[in-house]
Design a protein around this motif. Structure first.
Motif, short mmCIF file in Angstrom:
data_model
loop_
_atom_site.label_atom_id
_atom_site.label_comp_id
_atom_site.label_asym_id
_atom_site.label_seq_id
_atom_site.Cartn_x
_atom_site.Cartn_y
_atom_site.Cartn_z
N PRO A 204 -25.36 15.97 4.08
CA PRO A 204 -25.41 16.45 2.69
C PRO A 204 -26.19 17.74 2.51
O PRO A 204 -26.05 18.40 1.49
N ARG A 205 -27.00 18.14 3.49
CA ARG A 205 -27.75 19.39 3.37
C ARG A 205 -26.84 20.60 3.43
O ARG A 205 -27.20 21.67 2.93
N ASN A 206 -25.67 20.45 4.06
CA ASN A 206 -24.72 21.57 4.12
C ASN A 206 -23.89 21.69 2.86
O ASN A 206 -23.15 22.67 2.70
N LEU A 207 -23.98 20.71 1.97
CA LEU A 207 -23.14 20.68 0.77
C LEU A 207 -23.97 20.75 -0.50
O LEU A 207 -23.50 20.38 -1.57
N LEU A 208 -25.21 21.19 -0.40
CA LEU A 208 -26.07 21.26 -1.58
C LEU A 208 -25.57 22.31 -2.56
O LEU A 208 -25.15 23.40 -2.17
N PRO A 209 -25.57 21.98 -3.86
CA PRO A 209 -25.21 23.01 -4.85
C PRO A 209 -26.27 24.10 -4.92
O PRO A 209 -27.44 23.89 -4.57
N ILE A 210 -25.86 25.27 -5.36
CA ILE A 210 -26.79 26.39 -5.44
C ILE A 210 -27.88 26.12 -6.46
O ILE A 210 -29.06 26.42 -6.22
N LYS A 211 -27.52 25.52 -7.58
CA LYS A 211 -28.48 25.19 -8.63
C LYS A 211 -28.37 23.71 -8.96
O LYS A 211 -27.34 23.08 -8.75
N LYS A 212 -29.46 23.20 -9.48
CA LYS A 212 -29.47 21.80 -9.91
C LYS A 212 -28.59 21.66 -11.15
O LYS A 212 -28.73 22.40 -12.12
N ARG A 213 -27.72 20.67 -11.13
CA ARG A 213 -26.76 20.49 -12.22
C ARG A 213 -26.45 19.01 -12.39
O ARG A 213 -26.78 18.20 -11.54
N LYS A 214 -25.82 18.69 -13.51
CA LYS A 214 -25.38 17.33 -13.77
C LYS A 214 -23.89 17.22 -13.46
O LYS A 214 -23.08 17.98 -14.00
N VAL A 215 -23.57 16.29 -12.62
CA VAL A 215 -22.17 16.07 -12.27
C VAL A 215 -21.52 15.26 -13.38
O VAL A 215 -21.96 14.15 -13.71
N MET A 216 -20.48 15.81 -13.97
CA MET A 216 -19.72 15.12 -15.02
C MET A 216 -18.30 14.87 -14.52
O MET A 216 -17.73 15.68 -13.79
N PRO A 217 -17.72 13.74 -14.88
CA PRO A 217 -16.36 13.43 -14.40
C PRO A 217 -15.32 14.35 -15.02
O PRO A 217 -15.48 14.82 -16.15
N ASP A 218 -14.27 14.58 -14.28
CA ASP A 218 -13.17 15.41 -14.75
C ASP A 218 -12.12 14.50 -15.38
O ASP A 218 -11.54 13.65 -14.70
N PRO A 219 -11.83 14.64 -16.67
CA PRO A 219 -10.84 13.74 -17.30
C PRO A 219 -9.45 13.86 -16.70
O PRO A 219 -8.67 12.90 -16.77
N GLU A 220 -9.11 15.01 -16.12
CA GLU A 220 -7.78 15.17 -15.55
C GLU A 220 -7.57 14.32 -14.30
O GLU A 220 -6.44 14.01 -13.94
N GLU A 221 -8.66 13.97 -13.62
CA GLU A 221 -8.54 13.18 -12.40
C GLU A 221 -8.50 11.68 -12.65
O GLU A 221 -8.28 10.90 -11.73
N PHE A 222 -8.74 11.25 -13.91
CA PHE A 222 -8.76 9.83 -14.19
C PHE A 222 -7.37 9.23 -14.02
O PHE A 222 -6.35 9.84 -14.35
N VAL A 223 -7.36 8.03 -13.51
CA VAL A 223 -6.12 7.28 -13.32
C VAL A 223 -6.24 6.01 -14.13
O VAL A 223 -7.27 5.32 -14.10
N ALA A 224 -5.18 5.66 -14.82
CA ALA A 224 -5.19 4.43 -15.61
C ALA A 224 -5.36 3.22 -14.70
O ALA A 224 -4.94 3.22 -13.54
N THR A 225 -5.96 2.19 -15.26
CA THR A 225 -6.21 0.99 -14.45
C THR A 225 -4.91 0.36 -13.97
O THR A 225 -4.84 -0.18 -12.86
N ASP A 226 -3.87 0.44 -14.79
CA ASP A 226 -2.60 -0.17 -14.39
C ASP A 226 -1.94 0.58 -13.24
O ASP A 226 -1.15 0.00 -12.49
N CYS A 227 -2.25 1.88 -13.11
CA CYS A 227 -1.63 2.69 -12.06
C CYS A 227 -2.35 2.62 -10.74
O CYS A 227 -1.84 3.16 -9.74
N LEU A 228 -3.53 2.02 -10.69
CA LEU A 228 -4.28 1.94 -9.45
C LEU A 228 -3.66 0.93 -8.51
O LEU A 228 -3.01 -0.04 -8.95
#
Length: 896
Positions: A409-433
């Protein structure tokens, strides 16, 4: 005249004996010590001072401390000696001629901050208390405390009460629980289960022998007891996980049948699990306060089973892992997106040059050379990629286990501290899982190389140092781009353990606003299991993505929000719980005695017998004696009076004087049944004005409790069709008859929710309301009874002279012990309302917007509450804090 002549003659004789002169040298020599002391006192006025500091201010010059030429000539010699003495101390040489060396002076900060010297200093400071790998990070931001042989973070230095709750409800809360000890039990599965059966009971819930846990696809929780002493002799709660077998059939194993359990998790059920001879591995996470006792009991159980076993070669072994795996707990609705952004699947296929070169193979190149393990790794990566469409972990199979091999994970650190928020476009309905995602992962998803001790050592030893990574980043042409280390990049095996959280039922429902915020799955999240040596790498990576760190007080608050007891203060029947209570009582008593009498509560007037400790033994004994007195009175009122047996009175007196060991009721069926009788409704039914005037306060049994439309606007309750106490005369009597066994030494865990105002605090008293209290509450829900003020304990008055004599004759320790300040009464006689229990933890909770608490009540007191409280209404009790005389009404539920 003759008398005057005689007096003058005597005076002349006296003066004749006095010396005519004084020898100054002899006089000074005789008093040299006194003169030396006086001179030193004059010269040393104000503490230790150098020669140039003793000069008057008009003679002082800059740089006199290191430049002798600035001093007057008469003082240079003495200052030079002082400077040489300081130089000898730094080198450790001491004075010339003597063989002793003086203690070295404090090293310079530059010397102390060198990495090697820092490491040695940290190792020296860990001799008494063990540090977490994240200790340095926590020590700069948290209040630290020495507990259970560790130096642990207690709470953040900033204001964090509301911020912690927001992170728990809306984002991600993280805590380092690596202080939990890992006990490894390995041996044949059948023998291991037989040994563990002596320490557990299936009546408390699913144990290590459950089929859903044996496959290694789920982790579980249980309470361990002493060898064959259930329900007494509780040791403490543990979390356990079996090593997954990989899902491949073996000819040496019995036939397997794949079934679906009640919670929807695919599990592998053995034809006869107690006769299975396959060698299995079990990890048990235990609290450090009870680890030592647990290890001894496990060793005893395994030794007894090894003696009875036919195969002496494959004996069961119990080992406490020294370099135990680390464990981070992530809670909150967005802990899943944070982990998705942090954990990236590593490439374990290897490079073409790695096989031809003479370099030694990495651990992952050797481990994943097997095609079956490559297939397992591909299934794990595909499952993890499928989870990108899920927002919350609550939709996943409860307590599922997922194994991954991730990148550094040290190679993937973000440049600045931030809050990760989910992307609504990536959500999948429960019935489609996929069905496997919702009802159970593939069997091979739980297989991980982290179980192998050789792999753990290899992962720790092959870690790229931080200074090398920083040097590589400095050499990048474009700052901030990702480092491409290729084969040299570390591959870290991790485990993810899912926690379903708590869905508040009708017994302890939340407000409408809380439900809209997603509090129904309060506490759901992941536990991240890491190999040792990688704590700071993953901790910083998670913090940089917005996870908020918490300490022990925050974990205790989260347990209270969920309605659970927190270990060890919430387990009074364990040795760790009793030790914690005694230590806290001593500390609070000392703090109380430091206050003057006018600035502290007068517990004699308040009628509080034990303000700093919950006297469980006294409570149970007094309720048992009260029950014996009632039975004796009933026997005297019988028509046919039988002659008493010989020794009956002596036996009753002996029973009343003995103190029986108590235990906590943890049988699921009894707790759920008891909760159904106590929690009839969410809120009590609304009483109309006509009903109040006719005193028709409570609804009769067997009738619908109340209309949901009456409380839908407040969100206080859910629709309940029928009252669980439809036939109180039959069902209640049958149920109470089943609780009679060991009822005089049984405690029941309860949870409290205040009706109106008030906040339950630790050591508060839980009391039974009288009939007049319930009648007054039905007319005025804000009614609060008040306990009368009792007469103060009159202490014997002593005069001032007697006090001075006592101070002279007594030592300091005896003087610190004041006179009796707590009233010596029985618990049931200390107040008008009958005490049935005490609060172990309580506070204002944001989930319900009111005061909540957890505690314990005696079984005999709850049985009286069941008999007295009207059917169709939720059980009401009174709660009184130790510092007040005012009672508050609270709803009572059972912790199941």
């Amino acid at each position: 005249m003759e008398k005057e002549k005689d007096e003058n003659k005597d005076e002349g004789d006296i003066l004749a004996h006095n010396p005519r002169a004084i020898n100054v040298a002899e006089f000074a020599g005789a008093r040299a010590a006194e003169l030396k002391t006086m001179t030193e006192a004059v010269m040393m006025m104000g503490g230790m001072r150098r020669t140039f500091q003793k000069l008057p201010r008009h003679l002082r010059r800059r740089a006199m401390s290191h430049d002798l030429r600035r001093l007057p000539k008469r003082l240079r010699e003495s200052e030079e000696r002082a400077m040489n003495k300081g130089a000898n101390k730094k080198t450790g040489r001491g004075k010339e001629g003597d063989g002793e060396t003086s203690a070295p002076a404090k090293r310079s900060r530059r010397h102390r901050r060198r990495p090697s010297n820092l490491r040695d200093e940290y190792q020296r400071r860990q001799r008494s208390n063990t540090w977490l790998e994240t200790h340095i990070w926590h020590a700069k931001r948290f209040k630290m405390a020495e507990l259970w042989g560790h130096r642990l973070p207690l709470h953040p230095s900033d204001k964090s009460v509301r911020a912690t709750y927001r992170a728990l409800v809306k984002h991600c809360l993280i805590q380092d629980i690596s202080y939990m000890k890992v006990i490894e039990v390995s041996g044949q599965q059948g023998h291991t289960l037989k040994a563990l059966s002596h320490l557990t009971s299936p009546s408390t819930g699913l144990t290590c022998a459950a089929a859903s846990y044996l496959s290694g696809q789920r982790h579980g929780d249980t309470v361990l007891y002493k060898y064959d002493q259930f329900p007494e002799g509780a040791l403490g709660p543990v979390n356990f996980l079996w090593r997954a077998e990989g899902g491949f059939k073996s000819s040496s194993k019995p036939e397997e049948t794949t079934t679906v359990d009640q919670e929807g998790m695919l599990s592998v059920r053995k034809a006869n699990k107690l006769e299975d001879s396959s060698v299995r591995q079990l990890w048990v996470w235990a609290h450090p306060a009870c680890t030592e006792v647990l290890v001894k009991e496990l060793q005893t159980a395994c030794e007894n089973e090894n003696k009875n076993a036919d195969d002496k070669c494959n004996s069961i072994t119990v080992k406490l892992l020294e370099d135990s795996p680390l464990r981070f707990r992530l809670q909150g609705p967005l802990c899943h997106p944070v982990l998705l952004d942090t954990l990236k699947i590593a490439d374990t296929s290897g490079t073409p040059d790695s096989t031809s070169s003479n370099q030694p193979k990495k651990w992952w190149e050797t481990y994943y050379s097997n095609p079956d393990k490559v297939h397992i790794q591909s299934e794990q990566s595909s499952t993890w990629n499928t989870l990108h469409g899920i927002q919350k972990t609550a939709v996943l199979p409860p307590r599922c286990v997922l194994a991954l091999t991730v990148r550094d994970p040290r190679n993937l650190l973000p440049i600045k501290k931030r809050k990760v928020m989910p992307d609504p476009e990536e959500f999948v309905a429960t019935d489609c899982l996929p069905v496997n995602t919702l009802h159970g992962f593939p069997a091979s998803v739980s297989v991980s190389p982290i179980w192998d001790e050789s792999v753990q050592k290899a992962v720790k030893s092959t870690q790229v140092p931080v200074h090398k990574l920083n040097k590589m980043r400095a050499e990048l042409l474009v700052p901030g781009t990702e480092l491409s280390l290729g084969r040299e990049e570390s591959r870290i095996p991790v485990l993810l353990l899912q926690y379903p959280g708590v869905t508040h039922s009708a017994g302890m429902a939340t407000t409408t606003s809380s439900k809209q915020q997603g509090v129904s799955e309060l506490g759901s999240g992941w536990d991240l299991i890491l190999p040792s040596g990688w704590g700071m790498a993953f901790w910083v990576a998670l913090i940089y993505r917005g996870a908020r760190a918490s300490g022990l007080l925050q974990s205790r608050s989260c347990a209270l929000q969920q309605g659970f007891h927190h270990f060890p203060q919430g387990y009074p029947d364990t040795m760790a719980g009793r030790e914690h209570e005694e230590a806290e009582a001593k500390e609070l008593t000392k703090k109380f005695k430091r206050w003057p009498p006018a600035k502290r509560p007068n517990y004699g007037k308040l009628g509080v017998v034990s303000p700093f400790q919950c006297p469980w033994t006294e409570l149970l004994n007094e309720w048992r004696d009260a029950k014996l007195r009632v039975t004796e009175a009933e026997e005297e009122q019988e028509i046919e009076v039988k002659p008493p047996l010989k020794g009956m009175d002596e036996a009753k007196e002996l029973v009343s004087n003995t103190e029986l060991p108590f235990f906590v009721l943890r049988e699921k069926f009894k707790l759920e049944s008891l909760n159904k009788f106590l929690v009839a409704n969410q809120w009590p039914p609304r009483v109309s004005k006509d009903a109040k005037s006719t005193n028709q306060i409570f609804q009769p049994a067997g009738v619908a409790v109340f209309d949901a439309s009456m409380v839908a606007s407040n969100g206080h309750a859910e629709k309940i069709k029928e009252s669980p106490r439809g036939h109180p005369e039959s069902s209640l009597s049958e149920f109470m008859s089943g609780l009679q066994e060991n009822s005089d030494k049984t405690l029941v865990g309860v949870k409290l929710c205040m009706v109106n105002r008030g906040v339950p605090t630790p050591y508060a008293m839980i009391c039974l309301p009288s009939a007049s209290d319930l009648a007054a509450f039905s007319f005025d829900p804000k009614h609060c009874p008040i306990e009368p003020i009792y007469k103060e304990c009159i202490l014997p008055r002593t005069t001032k002279k007697e006090k001075i004599k006592k101070r002279k004759n007594k030592s300091k320790d005896e003087l610190q012990e004041p006179l009796e300040i707590f009233p010596k009464k029985k618990l049931l006689d200390s107040s008008i309302r009958r005490i049935i229990g005490f609060v172990t933890d309580g506070a204002h909770t944001f989930v319900s917007g009111s005061g909540r608490g957890v505690g314990y009540c005696c079984m005999l007191g709850l049985m009286v509450l069941l008999e007295e409280h009207p059917p169709g209404q939720r059980a009401l009790v009174l709660v009184r804090d130790t510092k007040t005389v005012q009672y508050r009404f609270a709803y009572l539920g059972v912790v199941t």
